[in-house]
Design a protein around this motif. Structure first.
Motif, PDB file in Angstrom:
ATOM      1  N   LEU A  17      46.296  27.272  27.323  1.00  0.00           N
ATOM      2  CA  LEU A  17      46.643  25.878  27.035  1.00  0.00           C
ATOM      3  C   LEU A  17      46.249  24.894  28.132  1.00  0.00           C
ATOM      4  O   LEU A  17      45.652  23.852  27.836  1.00  0.00           O
ATOM      5  CB  LEU A  17      48.152  25.765  26.740  1.00  0.00           C
ATOM      6  CG  LEU A  17      48.671  26.446  25.475  1.00  0.00           C
ATOM      7  CD1 LEU A  17      50.153  26.173  25.296  1.00  0.00           C
ATOM      8  CD2 LEU A  17      47.898  25.992  24.240  1.00  0.00           C
ATOM      9  N   HIS A  58      43.510  23.002  26.251  1.00  0.00           N
ATOM     10  CA  HIS A  58      44.251  21.902  25.618  1.00  0.00           C
ATOM     11  C   HIS A  58      45.047  21.116  26.672  1.00  0.00           C
ATOM     12  O   HIS A  58      46.280  21.055  26.617  1.00  0.00           O
ATOM     13  CB  HIS A  58      45.219  22.444  24.561  1.00  0.00           C
ATOM     14  CG  HIS A  58      44.619  23.408  23.593  1.00  0.00           C
ATOM     15  ND1 HIS A  58      43.627  23.044  22.709  1.00  0.00           N
ATOM     16  CD2 HIS A  58      44.863  24.722  23.362  1.00  0.00           C
ATOM     17  CE1 HIS A  58      43.299  24.097  21.970  1.00  0.00           C
ATOM     18  NE2 HIS A  58      44.027  25.125  22.353  1.00  0.00           N
ATOM     19  N   GLN A  80      45.708  18.129  27.109  1.00  0.00           N
ATOM     20  CA  GLN A  80      46.528  17.014  26.626  1.00  0.00           C
ATOM     21  C   GLN A  80      47.944  17.451  26.268  1.00  0.00           C
ATOM     22  O   GLN A  80      48.849  16.620  26.153  1.00  0.00           O
ATOM     23  CB  GLN A  80      45.855  16.352  25.417  1.00  0.00           C
ATOM     24  CG  GLN A  80      45.971  17.112  24.097  1.00  0.00           C
ATOM     25  CD  GLN A  80      44.967  18.241  23.934  1.00  0.00           C
ATOM     26  OE1 GLN A  80      44.229  18.569  24.864  1.00  0.00           O
ATOM     27  NE2 GLN A  80      44.922  18.835  22.754  1.00  0.00           N
ATOM     28  N   THR A  81      48.145  18.768  26.086  1.00  0.00           N
ATOM     29  CA  THR A  81      49.468  19.253  25.705  1.00  0.00           C
ATOM     30  C   THR A  81      50.380  19.488  26.907  1.00  0.00           C
ATOM     31  O   THR A  81      51.596  19.620  26.748  1.00  0.00           O
ATOM     32  CB  THR A  81      49.358  20.576  24.917  1.00  0.00           C
ATOM     33  OG1 THR A  81      48.871  21.617  25.790  1.00  0.00           O
ATOM     34  CG2 THR A  81      48.422  20.425  23.733  1.00  0.00           C
ATOM     35  N   ASP A 126      53.523  26.348  28.839  1.00  0.00           N
ATOM     36  CA  ASP A 126      52.343  27.206  28.674  1.00  0.00           C
ATOM     37  C   ASP A 126      52.565  28.498  29.448  1.00  0.00           C
ATOM     38  O   ASP A 126      52.959  29.509  28.866  1.00  0.00           O
ATOM     39  CB  ASP A 126      51.059  26.486  29.105  1.00  0.00           C
ATOM     40  CG  ASP A 126      51.270  25.561  30.288  1.00  0.00           C
ATOM     41  OD1 ASP A 126      51.763  26.030  31.328  1.00  0.00           O
ATOM     42  OD2 ASP A 126      50.918  24.368  30.189  1.00  0.00           O
ATOM     43  N   THR A 129      52.997  14.044  16.946  1.00  0.00           N
ATOM     44  CA  THR A 129      52.704  15.219  16.133  1.00  0.00           C
ATOM     45  C   THR A 129      53.749  15.489  15.076  1.00  0.00           C
ATOM     46  O   THR A 129      53.420  15.842  13.948  1.00  0.00           O
ATOM     47  CB  THR A 129      52.582  16.460  17.028  1.00  0.00           C
ATOM     48  OG1 THR A 129      53.764  16.583  17.821  1.00  0.00           O
ATOM     49  CG2 THR A 129      51.371  16.376  17.917  1.00  0.00           C
ATOM     50  N   ASN A 153      47.237  16.121  13.521  1.00  0.00           N
ATOM     51  CA  ASN A 153      46.911  16.281  14.931  1.00  0.00           C
ATOM     52  C   ASN A 153      46.372  17.673  15.258  1.00  0.00           C
ATOM     53  O   ASN A 153      45.623  17.847  16.213  1.00  0.00           O
ATOM     54  CB  ASN A 153      48.167  16.009  15.767  1.00  0.00           C
ATOM     55  CG  ASN A 153      47.904  16.067  17.254  1.00  0.00           C
ATOM     56  OD1 ASN A 153      47.247  15.198  17.802  1.00  0.00           O
ATOM     57  ND2 ASN A 153      48.430  17.085  17.904  1.00  0.00           N
ATOM     58  N   LEU A 154      46.712  18.665  14.449  1.00  0.00           N
ATOM     59  CA  LEU A 154      46.266  20.028  14.729  1.00  0.00           C
ATOM     60  C   LEU A 154      44.750  20.158  14.687  1.00  0.00           C
ATOM     61  O   LEU A 154      44.173  21.004  15.372  1.00  0.00           O
ATOM     62  CB  LEU A 154      46.902  21.002  13.738  1.00  0.00           C
ATOM     63  CG  LEU A 154      46.571  22.484  13.928  1.00  0.00           C
ATOM     64  CD1 LEU A 154      47.057  22.978  15.292  1.00  0.00           C
ATOM     65  CD2 LEU A 154      47.175  23.322  12.813  1.00  0.00           C
ATOM     66  N   VAL A 170      43.226  19.916  18.042  1.00  0.00           N
ATOM     67  CA  VAL A 170      43.544  21.073  18.875  1.00  0.00           C
ATOM     68  C   VAL A 170      42.639  22.248  18.503  1.00  0.00           C
ATOM     69  O   VAL A 170      42.070  22.918  19.380  1.00  0.00           O
ATOM     70  CB  VAL A 170      45.028  21.457  18.713  1.00  0.00           C
ATOM     71  CG1 VAL A 170      45.346  22.714  19.507  1.00  0.00           C
ATOM     72  CG2 VAL A 170      45.932  20.306  19.160  1.00  0.00           C
ATOM     73  N   GLN A 214      39.147  22.172  19.887  1.00  0.00           N
ATOM     74  CA  GLN A 214      38.957  22.659  21.250  1.00  0.00           C
ATOM     75  C   GLN A 214      38.794  24.182  21.260  1.00  0.00           C
ATOM     76  O   GLN A 214      37.976  24.733  22.007  1.00  0.00           O
ATOM     77  CB  GLN A 214      40.143  22.226  22.107  1.00  0.00           C
ATOM     78  CG  GLN A 214      40.215  20.712  22.298  1.00  0.00           C
ATOM     79  CD  GLN A 214      41.530  20.250  22.890  1.00  0.00           C
ATOM     80  OE1 GLN A 214      42.605  20.675  22.462  1.00  0.00           O
ATOM     81  NE2 GLN A 214      41.459  19.378  23.890  1.00  0.00           N
ATOM     82  N   ASP A 215      39.569  24.882  20.425  1.00  0.00           N
ATOM     83  CA  ASP A 215      39.426  26.335  20.313  1.00  0.00           C
ATOM     84  C   ASP A 215      38.077  26.704  19.694  1.00  0.00           C
ATOM     85  O   ASP A 215      37.446  27.689  20.097  1.00  0.00           O
ATOM     86  CB  ASP A 215      40.548  26.907  19.447  1.00  0.00           C
ATOM     87  CG  ASP A 215      41.906  26.761  20.079  1.00  0.00           C
ATOM     88  OD1 ASP A 215      42.077  27.216  21.220  1.00  0.00           O
ATOM     89  OD2 ASP A 215      42.812  26.199  19.434  1.00  0.00           O
TER      90      ASP A 215
END
Length: 483
Positions: A243, A247, A249-250, A256, A299, A429-430, A433, A436-437
């Protein structure tokens, strides 16, 4: 930020083992966060973990065509796998086509209401009976007209009286896989001697019994072919260690490195990540900063209200009362403001079920999340016989509105291979995310092929990536015939 404390009287043996394993880790554990919520913590939320060692995972499991062939024979033809939702085949003749490598099945509802998994191949010359999902009164081969009833019994065989006298009609029913259901999901198993589905899923049925997942509908379904082995893709979603880098931004509003990893039996594992708290990588953040970061993504509104989130007054979201934590404020907003808009009463639902990332994994490829509102679930499959590509699918389950009709399940939305997940706005919003993956996965597959010349295995974290070890231990049980 303080060092982890010595095990308290509240801690389990598993917690003490974890603290010994990760000595030096800094920050609040997941258990510490949910204890501060003040909710009653059920036993199934306690840590469950065993040390699986530190050995590397051989790279050829991700790159070898021969290893994929072993998986087909010993895993995909032996293990239970989720194929669809019951709501996708509500009436007799409704069916979906499910394919796994070279095996193809028609998952259908019969005239009696039973669910069957029929082999999708004509017993005459092998033509696929159905190429698409749909609704039919019978299954008829377009090649020569051989026809089967919805339950798989042979119905019509042209010229049977004089040119197929050698065919025993009693033996020409379509072969079947075993079928099981749980939570509105349909599972199949090609092994006639397999263990019962409920035993295979344990402890999932017990852990999820607080919510009726049968009373939810598939509100989104997005799929994509990804240029990576199915295990590379799966493992990109099975740990929280990535994360901070993937990610970032999370980080201000989700755990994490301090996430809780749980291993249950041989087929199930879990990760728990608290939201409304900051990553230990950021040091001490002000509660106001954590709260504002969470709201920036909005979210819990965008993922659950969709376009209606635009109608949520900004003043409903703003303001962190003095002395209140960001997590508490977010939970209150969900219970008091969001839930009524969804027609839900969430006053007695614990905080962790309202907002945390509670992600389970069921071997070999099914990820159901636990949530008091919209649920996410994932599925990963090989893409035919290609070890270098796979099919990634992400679904949403949403509660059926009280007093209203059950909405129709969302059709699958196929994205371009390795394409942009922002083209799937239904995920809210997912989608950003997953994007990025999505960038990582093909690069991992290419990197593994370069790496294996000098290093035969990948090296995993002892604790944070232990779910990957757990998955591979079960994978090798199947490959070695120990199941």
């Amino acid at each position: 930020m303080t060092q982890l404390s010595e095990p308290s009287s509240e801690q389990t043996d598993a917690e003490a083992l974890i603290e010994q394993k990760v000595a030096g880790r800094v920050g609040k554990t997941y258990q510490q966060v949910i204890r501060e919520d003040g909710d009653e913590i059920p036993e199934f939320m306690r840590p469950s973990w065993t040390d699986l060692g530190d050995e590397d995972i051989p790279i050829d499991r991700y790159t070898s065509r021969e290893f994929l062939e072993l998986e087909v024979e010993h895993v995909w033809r032996k293990a239970w796998q989720m194929v669809c939702r019951e709501e996708e085949i509500p009436e007799p003749g409704d069916h979906i086509v499910y394919e796994i490598v070279n095996d193809s099945f028609i998952i259908t509802r019969t005239a009696s209401g039973e669910i069957k998994a029929l082999q999708n191949a004509c017993l005459h010359r092998g033509r696929r009976l159905r190429a698409t999902d749909g609704k039919v009164p019978e299954f008829r081969c377009p090649f020569h007209g051989w026809t089967w009833e919805l339950d798989g019994e042979i119905k019509r065989l042209p010229c049977s009286e004089w040119d197929f006298k050698h065919v025993d009609r009693e033996r020409f029913a379509l072969p079947e896989a075993r079928v099981g259901t749980w939570g509105g999901f349909v599972f199949i198993n090609m092994d006639p001697d397999c263990e019962p589905l409920e035993d295979f899923l344990a402890p999932i049925p017990d852990h999820f019994k607080h919510t009726s997942y049968e009373a939810r509908f598939k509100s989104a379904h997005v799929a994509q072919v990804v240029s990576a082995n199915w295990k590379v893709a799966l493992e990109a979603f099975i740990e929280a260690y990535h994360l901070p880098a993937t990610h970032p931004q999370t980080a201000p509003s989700i755990q994490d490195y301090m996430s809780q990893v749980d291993l249950f039996g041989k087929n199930v594992n879990r990760v728990l990540s608290a939201r409304g708290v900051s990553s230990s990588t950021l040091g001490e953040l002000e509660e106001e900063d954590i709260y504002e970061s969470y709201l920036a993504a909005r979210t819990f509104y965008e993922e659950r209200l969709g376009e209606n989130s635009r109608d949520v007054p900004r003043e409903m979201l703003e303001g962190l009362p003095e002395g209140m934590t960001a997590r508490k404020r977010i939970v209150n907003t969900i219970r008091e403001d969001l839930a009524p808009r969804l027609g839900l009463d969430l006053t007695s639902v614990p905080a962790y079920q309202l907002m945390d990332a509670v992600q389970y994994f069921v071997f070999p490829n099914f990820f159901p999340w636990d949530s008091g509102m919209t649920n996410i679930y994932y599925r990963f499959r090989p893409n035919g016989e290609d070890p270098d590509s796979c099919i990634l699918e992400i679904f949403y389950l949403t509660p059926v509105p009280e007093g209203g009709p059950r909405p129709k399940p969302a059709p699958v939305h196929w994205l371009e291979r390795d394409g942009d997940w922002l083209d799937a706005p239904e995920l809210g919003n997912l989608s950003a995310v997953v994007n990025q993956d999505r960038i990582n996965m093909p690069q991992v597959q290419r990197g593994l092929k370069a790496l294996q010349r000098t290093k035969p295995g990948i090296t995993l974290a002892s604790y944070q990536e232990s779910r990957i070890r757990h998955f591979h231990a079960r994978l090798m049980d199947y490959i070695a015939g120990r199941v």
